[in-house]
Write a protein that holds these residues in place. Structure first.
Motif, mmCIF file in Angstrom:
data_model
loop_
_atom_site.group_PDB
_atom_site.id
_atom_site.type_symbol
_atom_site.label_atom_id
_atom_site.label_comp_id
_atom_site.label_asym_id
_atom_site.label_seq_id
_atom_site.Cartn_x
_atom_site.Cartn_y
_atom_site.Cartn_z
ATOM 1 N N ASN A 53 0.845 -1.204 -0.092
ATOM 2 C CA ASN A 53 0.003 0.218 0.062
ATOM 3 C C ASN A 53 0.740 1.007 -0.113
ATOM 4 N N ILE A 54 0.800 1.766 -1.156
ATOM 5 C CA ILE A 54 1.863 3.235 -1.214
ATOM 6 C C ILE A 54 1.262 4.176 -0.341
ATOM 7 N N GLU A 55 0.220 4.655 -0.053
ATOM 8 C CA GLU A 55 -0.002 5.455 0.943
ATOM 9 C C GLU A 55 0.523 5.451 2.497
ATOM 10 N N GLU A 56 0.103 4.093 2.636
ATOM 11 C CA GLU A 56 0.245 3.250 4.270
ATOM 12 C C GLU A 56 2.017 2.933 4.314
ATOM 13 N N LYS A 57 2.667 2.738 3.255
ATOM 14 C CA LYS A 57 4.002 2.139 3.023
ATOM 15 C C LYS A 57 3.892 0.937 3.872
ATOM 16 N N LYS A 58 3.139 0.265 3.813
ATOM 17 C CA LYS A 58 2.924 -1.216 4.443
ATOM 18 C C LYS A 58 2.324 -2.355 3.542
ATOM 19 N N TYR A 59 2.926 -3.460 3.436
ATOM 20 C CA TYR A 59 2.578 -4.489 2.789
ATOM 21 C C TYR A 59 1.413 -5.207 3.552
ATOM 22 N N TYR A 60 0.500 -5.715 2.938
ATOM 23 C CA TYR A 60 -0.705 -6.467 3.188
ATOM 24 C C TYR A 60 -0.839 -7.855 2.566
ATOM 25 N N SER A 61 -1.056 -8.810 3.380
ATOM 26 C CA SER A 61 -0.730 -10.093 2.619
ATOM 27 C C SER A 61 -1.960 -11.123 2.797
ATOM 28 N N ARG A 62 -1.857 -12.072 1.788
ATOM 29 C CA ARG A 62 -3.158 -13.020 1.842
ATOM 30 C C ARG A 62 -2.508 -14.277 1.460
ATOM 31 N N GLU A 63 -3.005 -15.323 2.632
ATOM 32 C CA GLU A 63 -2.740 -16.893 2.401
ATOM 33 C C GLU A 63 -3.613 -17.700 1.432
#
Length: 139
Positions: A53-63
């Motif tokens: 997420n560019i705005e949050e500078k954070k990765y979100y994952s899905r398994e």
């Protein structure tokens, strides 16, 4: 896992139960690869993909835990502070041909994985960029 080197190319076979990132890291260390690119295909029954997420500078994952074909695994090999740095993306397809993809965080092989590594003569490092929030190429 087995591998063989042909000039600047390495052919790798991963076997059932092996994890892609750990196995590739081992290969990179074994052959002392500083710079290269990777492509692979195969089968998995567990994969974890991420989206930055560019705005949050954070990765979100899905398994995803089901039988899937690895339709495309691509990426590059560099170094960061002298350590192996892999940047890999993956696309997987389920039994209904639904495709999921993103940044590869984890992938366990369910049958086999056939991988080709192109070794580039040189070295590119990584440096963290605060504005982007990612480790970028450092030339």
């Amino acid at each position: 896992m087995e591998s063989r080197k042909f000039n600047n190319k390495i052919v790798v076979r991963l076997d059932k139960g092996e994890e892609v990132i750990a196995s590739l890291t081992e290969i990179v260390k074994q052959y002392d690869i500083k710079l290269g690119n990777v492509q692979a295909l195969g089968a998995t029954n567990h994969v974890k993909v991420g989206l930055f997420n560019i705005e949050e500078k954070k990765y979100y994952s899905r398994e995803l835990d089901q039988d899937m074909e690895i339709t495309s695994l691509i990426g590059n090999i560099t170094r960061k502070d002298g350590e192996v740095y892999l940047h890999l993306h993956i696309n997987v397809a389920d039994g209904n041909q639904n495709v999921y993809g993103g940044h590869l965080n984890e992938c366990v092989i369910s049958a086999t994985c056939e991988m080709f590594i192109d070794v580039i003569d040189g070295e590119v490092d990584r440096v963290f960029d605060e504005n982007v929030g990612l480790n970028l190429f450092k030339f």
